[in-house]
Design a protein around this motif. Structure first.
Motif, PDB file in Angstrom:
ATOM      1  N   ARG A 230      -9.309 -10.493  -2.590  1.00  0.00           N
ATOM      2  CA  ARG A 230      -9.962 -10.365  -1.306  1.00  0.00           C
ATOM      3  C   ARG A 230      -8.675 -10.069  -0.251  1.00  0.00           C
ATOM      4  O   ARG A 230      -9.101  -9.200   0.395  1.00  0.00           O
ATOM      5  N   HIS A 231      -7.946 -10.686  -0.458  1.00  0.00           N
ATOM      6  CA  HIS A 231      -6.880 -10.761   0.962  1.00  0.00           C
ATOM      7  C   HIS A 231      -5.399  -9.908   0.481  1.00  0.00           C
ATOM      8  O   HIS A 231      -4.708  -9.929   1.405  1.00  0.00           O
ATOM      9  N   ALA A 232      -5.108  -9.739  -0.667  1.00  0.00           N
ATOM     10  CA  ALA A 232      -3.823  -9.210  -0.981  1.00  0.00           C
ATOM     11  C   ALA A 232      -3.745  -7.774  -1.634  1.00  0.00           C
ATOM     12  O   ALA A 232      -3.473  -7.536  -2.765  1.00  0.00           O
ATOM     13  N   SER A 233      -4.370  -6.870  -0.818  1.00  0.00           N
ATOM     14  CA  SER A 233      -4.686  -5.461  -1.081  1.00  0.00           C
ATOM     15  C   SER A 233      -3.127  -4.700  -1.391  1.00  0.00           C
ATOM     16  O   SER A 233      -2.892  -3.977  -2.519  1.00  0.00           O
ATOM     17  N   ALA A 234      -2.092  -5.511  -1.086  1.00  0.00           N
ATOM     18  CA  ALA A 234      -0.778  -4.809  -1.604  1.00  0.00           C
ATOM     19  C   ALA A 234      -0.252  -5.538  -2.631  1.00  0.00           C
ATOM     20  O   ALA A 234       1.035  -5.104  -2.975  1.00  0.00           O
TER      21      ALA A 234
ATOM     22  N   THR B 153       1.396 -17.090  -8.064  1.00  0.00           N
ATOM     23  CA  THR B 153       2.311 -16.513  -7.042  1.00  0.00           C
ATOM     24  C   THR B 153       1.963 -14.953  -7.195  1.00  0.00           C
ATOM     25  O   THR B 153       2.193 -14.438  -8.319  1.00  0.00           O
ATOM     26  N   ASP B 154       1.653 -14.455  -5.915  1.00  0.00           N
ATOM     27  CA  ASP B 154       1.473 -12.959  -5.984  1.00  0.00           C
ATOM     28  C   ASP B 154       2.459 -12.332  -5.434  1.00  0.00           C
ATOM     29  O   ASP B 154       3.136 -12.904  -4.184  1.00  0.00           O
ATOM     30  N   THR B 155       3.050 -11.202  -5.901  1.00  0.00           N
ATOM     31  CA  THR B 155       4.149 -10.426  -5.355  1.00  0.00           C
ATOM     32  C   THR B 155       3.775  -9.075  -4.885  1.00  0.00           C
ATOM     33  O   THR B 155       3.126  -8.276  -5.518  1.00  0.00           O
ATOM     34  N   ALA B 156       3.964  -8.744  -3.471  1.00  0.00           N
ATOM     35  CA  ALA B 156       3.492  -7.523  -3.062  1.00  0.00           C
ATOM     36  C   ALA B 156       4.601  -6.371  -3.416  1.00  0.00           C
ATOM     37  O   ALA B 156       5.683  -6.532  -3.619  1.00  0.00           O
ATOM     38  N   GLY B 157       3.975  -5.194  -3.266  1.00  0.00           N
ATOM     39  CA  GLY B 157       5.072  -3.956  -3.367  1.00  0.00           C
ATOM     40  C   GLY B 157       5.843  -3.794  -2.449  1.00  0.00           C
ATOM     41  O   GLY B 157       6.057  -4.374  -1.156  1.00  0.00           O
ATOM     42  N   ALA B 158       6.744  -2.770  -2.558  1.00  0.00           N
ATOM     43  CA  ALA B 158       7.736  -2.666  -1.686  1.00  0.00           C
ATOM     44  C   ALA B 158       7.130  -1.877  -0.149  1.00  0.00           C
ATOM     45  O   ALA B 158       6.259  -1.196  -0.131  1.00  0.00           O
ATOM     46  N   GLY B 159       7.539  -2.412   0.937  1.00  0.00           N
ATOM     47  CA  GLY B 159       6.998  -1.908   2.282  1.00  0.00           C
ATOM     48  C   GLY B 159       5.801  -2.812   2.831  1.00  0.00           C
ATOM     49  O   GLY B 159       5.174  -2.389   3.763  1.00  0.00           O
ATOM     50  N   ALA B 160       5.186  -3.834   2.040  1.00  0.00           N
ATOM     51  CA  ALA B 160       4.107  -4.538   2.443  1.00  0.00           C
ATOM     52  C   ALA B 160       4.557  -5.355   3.656  1.00  0.00           C
ATOM     53  O   ALA B 160       5.424  -5.789   3.793  1.00  0.00           O
TER      54      ALA B 160
END
Length: 448
Positions: free
Chosen positions: A337-341, A365-372
């Motif tokens: 829902r909230h971590a589109s990146a 734990t979620d890890t976002a992509g580069a530039g998020a």
């Protein structure tokens, strides 16, 4: 009283009324029509109230006051004679009026009319000795008659007390039932939030991906259809379990029919709460963690990696396993829902020392992509109440544990839950163990 016994009770009540009518036929000439008539009236009213006739409670409520008015009128007008049969009818009338007074008090509301009905019935019982004492041969003295009236008044007070006790029990039962239904509604709402919403979000994510691919590569969009179907069936199964819970907890009891496709319940738990692999339904505990992570990867755009150390999932109490599973599901739902990146989500489960014992530590734990862009903490509105992580925090604290959630790294998010285990649980492993695959999963399948 259960309605299943009403037919037998009505048959017995009819036989008793026939016996009383036969006694009235034989004793009527010596006793008098008045005594026999009021005796039949009060006895019939008591038997009708006991057998729930008529069916409408609003109609039955007037049996007691009507019988009391008739009895009081006879007591005021009766002038004898008093024979042995008169005494028997007097005792029978007393018992019938007492039997009518109990349900009147039990179902009495707080209106003045209901209180007046109770006073009329109690008064009719208290003055019954006036029908006998002054007309005996020789007549009883005023003091003796007054003592009898006092005793009969005490009998009426005892009936009022019994009705009051039953009234309090009914009130407690209704309050307990209302609380139980409230808890069940909350549990259904949590199930919808924790499970159905998770599966529906998977459908939404896949549909959004298919819509984007349809413009660029229709063939790849078509390949998403089986995954959309799978996610939809999982959401439907969650809804089926919710419907089953509503059917059984809504008053039908154990005889309620389980919806088609939902496995039969075991040990009082809803379908799917325990292993139901043969029926294809999920167990909703940490034993299904590997399949949950694989399904999350299959039905979305974020890759899930599972890290379960040693025997972390061995011998878990049912409440701990179910709560841990809900925490993981809620965390994955929030990521969608909230971590589109988000690009990768790591799910770690291990046993750790906790307050002199052992606890299960679950980390998502979620890890976002580069530039998020960095993710902010929960807003005050989301931090209070609700059915998500706040509700799961209450569950964790009820088990003696804790749950925390907050930003991790530059643009990630971490949910950490610590759930204490019973004293007999295996000791915690090395705090820095070598990651090992989950139970029943090969190393190649650990990262899904």
């Amino acid at each position: 009283m259960s309605d299943r016994y009403l037919p037998q009770l009505r048959v017995l009540g009819g036989l008793l009324l026939l016996g009383v009518a036969a006694a009235a036929w034989t004793t009527g000439p010596a006793t008098g029509v008045t005594i026999v008539a009021v005796g039949l009236l009060t006895t019939g009213a008591a038997l009708a109230a006991a057998t729930r006739l008529p069916r409408r409670r609003s109609a039955r409520r007037w049996w007691g006051p009507a019988a009391a008015v008739g009895s009081g009128a006879v007591t005021a007008c009766y002038r004898g004679p008093v024979v042995n049969a008169t005494g028997w009818w007097w005792v029978l009338e007393t018992l019938a009026l007492l039997a009518l007074l109990v349900p009147t008090v039990r179902r009495m509301n707080t209106t003045p009319g209901a209180i007046a009905c109770t006073l009329v019935q109690g008064g009719a019982i208290g003055v019954l000795p006036l029908r006998i004492g002054p007309h005996l041969t020789p007549p009883s003295g005023p003091a003796e008659t007054a003592v009898l009236c006092l005793l009969w008044t005490l009998l009426a007070a005892g009936a009022v007390a019994l009705g009051g006790c039953l009234r309090v029990q009914d009130s407690r039962r209704r309050r307990a039932l209302a609380e139980q239904r409230h808890d069940q509604r909350l549990e259904v709402a949590r199930d919808l939030h924790d499970f159905a919403a998770h599966d529906v979000m998977g459908v939404v994510v896949l549909v959004q991906a298919a819509r984007l691919l349809a413009r660029q590569d229709p063939a790849r969009a078509v390949e998403l259809l089986p995954r959309i179907e799978e996610a939809g069936l999982q959401a439907l199964a969650a809804m089926d379990r919710t419907v089953w819970t509503l059917n059984t907890d809504g008053g039908r009891g154990r005889d309620a029919a389980v919806p088609s496709g939902v496995p039969a319940p075991t040990a009082g738990r809803p379908p799917g709460a325990e292993g139901s692999d043969r029926s294809g339904h999920r167990r909703r505990d940490l034993g299904e963690l590997t399949e949950l992570a694989a399904r999350f990867t299959r039905t979305g755009t974020v890759r899930a990696r599972l890290d379960v150390t040693g025997d972390a999932l061995e011998g878990l109490p049912g409440e701990v396993s179910a709560t841990g599973y809900r925490i993981v599901v809620e965390s994955l739902t929030n990521i969608r829902r909230h971590a589109s990146a988000a690009a990768v989500v790591d799910i770690a489960v291990r046993r750790v020392p906790h307050r002199g014992g052992t606890a299960l530590r679950i980390t998502v734990t979620d890890t976002a992509g580069a530039g998020a862009a960095p993710r902010a903490s929960l807003s005050p509105d989301r931090a209070r109440g609700g059915l998500g992580l706040s509700g799961l925090t209450d569950r964790a604290e009820a088990l003696g544990g804790s749950l925390t959630a907050g930003p991790h790294g530059t643009a990630g998010w971490r949910v950490t839950a610590t759930l204490p285990l019973p004293a007999g649980a295996p000791p915690a492993a090395d705090p820095h163990p070598r990651p090992s695959p989950a139970r029943g999963v090969t190393p190649e399948e650990t990262v899904v």
